[in-house]
Enzyme design. Sequence first.
Site, PDB file in Angstrom:
ATOM      1  N   GLY A 188      -5.474  -4.748  -2.536  1.00  0.00           N
ATOM      2  CA  GLY A 188      -4.431  -4.454  -3.525  1.00  0.00           C
ATOM      3  C   GLY A 188      -3.865  -3.059  -3.306  1.00  0.00           C
TER       4      GLY A 188
ATOM      5  CD  GLU B 106     -13.803   5.274   2.947  1.00  0.00           C
ATOM      6  OE1 GLU B 106     -14.434   6.270   3.281  1.00  0.00           O
ATOM      7  OE2 GLU B 106     -14.295   4.126   2.983  1.00  0.00           O
TER       8      GLU B 106
ATOM      9  CB  VAL C  76      -0.969   0.005   1.218  1.00  0.00           C
ATOM     10  CG1 VAL C  76      -1.808   1.276   1.232  1.00  0.00           C
ATOM     11  CG2 VAL C  76      -1.874  -1.222   1.195  1.00  0.00           C
TER      12      VAL C  76
ATOM     13  CE  LYS D 244     -10.810  -5.396   5.490  1.00  0.00           C
ATOM     14  NZ  LYS D 244     -10.443  -6.314   4.404  1.00  0.00           N
TER      15      LYS D 244
ATOM     16  N   GLY E  62     -11.039  -1.800   0.867  1.00  0.00           N
ATOM     17  CA  GLY E  62     -10.097  -1.242  -0.119  1.00  0.00           C
ATOM     18  C   GLY E  62     -10.508   0.111  -0.667  1.00  0.00           C
TER      19      GLY E  62
ATOM     20  NE  ARG F 204      12.056  -5.896   4.110  1.00  0.00           N
ATOM     21  CZ  ARG F 204      11.457  -6.472   3.072  1.00  0.00           C
ATOM     22  NH1 ARG F 204      12.020  -7.488   2.459  1.00  0.00           N
ATOM     23  NH2 ARG F 204      10.296  -6.030   2.629  1.00  0.00           N
TER      24      ARG F 204
ATOM     25  CB  VAL G  91     -13.782  -1.060   6.000  1.00  0.00           C
ATOM     26  CG1 VAL G  91     -14.907  -2.029   5.673  1.00  0.00           C
ATOM     27  CG2 VAL G  91     -13.502  -1.051   7.497  1.00  0.00           C
TER      28      VAL G  91
HETATM   29  P1  NDP Z   1       3.186  -4.755   3.668  1.00  0.00           P
HETATM   30  O1  NDP Z   1       3.625  -5.876   4.535  1.00  0.00           O
HETATM   31  O2  NDP Z   1       3.296  -4.879   2.200  1.00  0.00           O
HETATM   32  O3  NDP Z   1       3.975  -3.411   4.097  1.00  0.00           O
HETATM   33  C1  NDP Z   1       4.269  -3.092   5.408  1.00  0.00           C
HETATM   34  C2  NDP Z   1       5.303  -1.972   5.423  1.00  0.00           C
HETATM   35  O4  NDP Z   1       5.562  -1.604   6.777  1.00  0.00           O
HETATM   36  C3  NDP Z   1       6.638  -2.371   4.824  1.00  0.00           C
HETATM   37  O5  NDP Z   1       7.151  -1.306   4.055  1.00  0.00           O
HETATM   38  C4  NDP Z   1       7.545  -2.591   6.038  1.00  0.00           C
HETATM   39  O6  NDP Z   1       8.885  -2.288   5.802  1.00  0.00           O
HETATM   40  C5  NDP Z   1       6.976  -1.584   6.984  1.00  0.00           C
HETATM   41  N1  NDP Z   1       7.229  -1.904   8.392  1.00  0.00           N
HETATM   42  C6  NDP Z   1       6.953  -3.051   9.044  1.00  0.00           C
HETATM   43  N2  NDP Z   1       7.306  -2.943  10.351  1.00  0.00           N
HETATM   44  C7  NDP Z   1       7.810  -1.699  10.483  1.00  0.00           C
HETATM   45  C8  NDP Z   1       8.327  -0.980  11.593  1.00  0.00           C
HETATM   46  N3  NDP Z   1       8.437  -1.522  12.804  1.00  0.00           N
HETATM   47  N4  NDP Z   1       8.783   0.292  11.385  1.00  0.00           N
HETATM   48  C9  NDP Z   1       8.695   0.864  10.174  1.00  0.00           C
HETATM   49  N5  NDP Z   1       8.186   0.225   9.078  1.00  0.00           N
HETATM   50  C10 NDP Z   1       7.748  -1.030   9.245  1.00  0.00           C
HETATM   51  O7  NDP Z   1       1.674  -4.434   4.094  1.00  0.00           O
HETATM   52  P2  NDP Z   1       0.525  -3.774   3.207  1.00  0.00           P
HETATM   53  O8  NDP Z   1       1.051  -2.592   2.526  1.00  0.00           O
HETATM   54  O9  NDP Z   1      -0.174  -4.822   2.446  1.00  0.00           O
HETATM   55  O10 NDP Z   1      -0.503  -3.342   4.359  1.00  0.00           O
HETATM   56  C11 NDP Z   1      -0.273  -2.210   5.148  1.00  0.00           C
HETATM   57  C12 NDP Z   1      -1.523  -1.888   5.927  1.00  0.00           C
HETATM   58  O11 NDP Z   1      -2.600  -1.647   5.033  1.00  0.00           O
HETATM   59  C13 NDP Z   1      -2.013  -3.001   6.877  1.00  0.00           C
HETATM   60  O12 NDP Z   1      -2.622  -2.415   7.992  1.00  0.00           O
HETATM   61  C14 NDP Z   1      -3.070  -3.705   6.030  1.00  0.00           C
HETATM   62  O13 NDP Z   1      -4.021  -4.377   6.817  1.00  0.00           O
HETATM   63  C15 NDP Z   1      -3.680  -2.515   5.342  1.00  0.00           C
HETATM   64  N6  NDP Z   1      -4.389  -2.807   4.104  1.00  0.00           N
HETATM   65  C16 NDP Z   1      -3.797  -3.556   3.133  1.00  0.00           C
HETATM   66  C17 NDP Z   1      -4.453  -3.816   1.954  1.00  0.00           C
HETATM   67  C18 NDP Z   1      -3.862  -4.634   0.871  1.00  0.00           C
HETATM   68  O14 NDP Z   1      -4.591  -4.947  -0.084  1.00  0.00           O
HETATM   69  N7  NDP Z   1      -2.598  -5.024   0.948  1.00  0.00           N
HETATM   70  C19 NDP Z   1      -5.805  -3.286   1.730  1.00  0.00           C
HETATM   71  C20 NDP Z   1      -6.337  -2.499   2.805  1.00  0.00           C
HETATM   72  C21 NDP Z   1      -5.648  -2.284   3.952  1.00  0.00           C
HETATM   73  P3  NDP Z   1       9.772  -3.111   4.726  1.00  0.00           P
HETATM   74  O15 NDP Z   1       9.258  -2.659   3.375  1.00  0.00           O
HETATM   75  O16 NDP Z   1      11.150  -2.669   4.977  1.00  0.00           O
HETATM   76  O17 NDP Z   1       9.495  -4.552   4.986  1.00  0.00           O
HETATM   77  N1  HSE Z   2      -6.179  -8.689   3.190  1.00  0.00           N
HETATM   78  C1  HSE Z   2      -7.257  -7.786   2.968  1.00  0.00           C
HETATM   79  C2  HSE Z   2      -8.244  -8.429   2.031  1.00  0.00           C
HETATM   80  C3  HSE Z   2      -6.753  -6.496   2.378  1.00  0.00           C
HETATM   81  O1  HSE Z   2      -7.911  -9.420   1.395  1.00  0.00           O
HETATM   82  O2  HSE Z   2      -9.370  -7.948   1.934  1.00  0.00           O
HETATM   83  C4  HSE Z   2      -7.834  -5.447   2.225  1.00  0.00           C
HETATM   84  O3  HSE Z   2      -8.282  -5.001   3.474  1.00  0.00           O
END
Ligand code: NDP
Ligand code: HSE
Length: 432
Positions: free
Chosen positions: A305, A130, A16, A206, A135, A48, A133
């Site tokens: 996504g 927003e 995201v 959600k 996307g 990282r 819940v």
């Molecule tokens: P990812 O695992 O792809 O990304 C997580 C990011 O957080 C990475 O960049 C990671 O760093 C960083 N991170 C983890 N721990 C730490 C820390 N302690 N300090 C600083 N940075 C940290 O997750 P997503 O992007 O998929 O999801 C992020 C959020 O969005 C979650 O809450 C998820 O539930 C929510 N979400 C996700 C959706 C999806 O479709 N993926 C949809 C809707 C909501 P590094 O890159 O170095 O590993």
């Molecule tokens: N893992 C969640 C899903 C991401 O599949 O709906 C969106 O909130």
Amino acid sequence: MRTRPLKVALLGCGVVGSEVARIMTTHAGDLAARIGAPVELAGVAVRRPSKVREGIDPALITTDATALVKRGDIDVVVEVIGGIEPARTLITTAFEHGASVVSANKALLAEDGATLYAAAERHGRDLYFEAAVAGAIPLIRPLRESLAGDKVNRVLGIVNGTTNFILDRMDTAGAGYSEALDEATALGYAEADPTADVEGFDAAAKAAILAGIAFHTRVGLDDVHREGITEVTSADLASAKRMGCTVKLLAICERAADGRSVTARVHPAMIPLSHPLASVREAYNAVFVEAEAAGQLMFYGPGAGGSPTASAVLGDLVAVCRNKLNEATGPGESAYTQLPVSPMGEVVTRYHISLDVADKPGVLAQVATVFAEHGVSIDTVRQKGRQDGNGEAALVVVTHRAPDAALSGTVEALRKLDTVRGVASIMRVEGE
Ligand code: NDP
Ligand code: HSE
């Protein structure tokens, strides 16, 4: 237009966060025009630091998220790390240091939304979420703002993209469960730990958020009855098809008929193929909201996504920045009704039960008696003797509407019958 930029700290740059950064950069001019001031990415916290991140100035990358939110010149913190800690502490610290917060973190909001709301209010800042819940689908803002003058009685829908993707692949392409989960993960739909998706925790979080906002009360994760999709088999999907149904993981939040309590639940359910939710494919989500004056509203779109979720985050970012320039804040927590959450046993719905029974005279009558003794009325029964000659038959019973507690009692009693060799599956039937 103000020339001094609003400064944004991005916490997390994964699926995201990387899309949020990309859109902030590529649409910088439009965002500035819509907000009335430029927005500048002031820092990006990750785990990282050496990972190559396309389009992001390496000088902005830090592993010290705490120092970033404490800088004092940050206007908005965008939290897309996920999980409970350090996200919770980073968000409350951001409020303490003058920033508003945009978050996509449903797990944290469901676990401890009250703490976040209180911290935002204490410091006169915004908390927008927003993206937490469904996307890209605008759903939180319509519930918090557009429907604030109406009375919402029911919210029902598909709110997890990963499980919908898996069930869809299993149903329409005959894919295996693990293969479909791997594909959803590769496409960036699944949570960091996909157990959250397949065991229903993500959808339950959600549901808790939606129920709280819809009914103006507090609903915690533990208040939500939760079942995931790990027990759904291809036999269930085939059985659903025979009934003119399909299987979806649903989140259902309801106000009781007397208005004195609410329920929230997440579980797989059979729904008729004629129902609009049946045609929600892949990682799409769809949610029906039933309100007293508005009637039935349907919200539909990509539910997971990077890019769809970033769209919702950016919408919040624009809103929060506008508020900041106007020295205003958006809506805070509204939990004045303090409605209690009733247990699952009080939920009334229909059931599809598959049993393996002894193939001999009188068994059907025995089974029917157990249902009658528990006050569960049978709608249809289908029995088919097995071809392998082991003396067993598959018995499928579909009930009329009955309380969940009555159904549980029925199943417990059925398991004790010598003639019932096993309960192959129990699934609720919704949407009729
Ligand atoms: P990812 O695992 O792809 O990304 C997580 C990011 O957080 C990475 O960049 C990671 O760093 C960083 N991170 C983890 N721990 C730490 C820390 N302690 N300090 C600083 N940075 C940290 O997750 P997503 O992007 O998929 O999801 C992020 C959020 O969005 C979650 O809450 C998820 O539930 C929510 N979400 C996700 C959706 C999806 O479709 N993926 C949809 C809707 C909501 P590094 O890159 O170095 O590993
Ligand atoms: N893992 C969640 C899903 C991401 O599949 O709906 C969106 O909130």
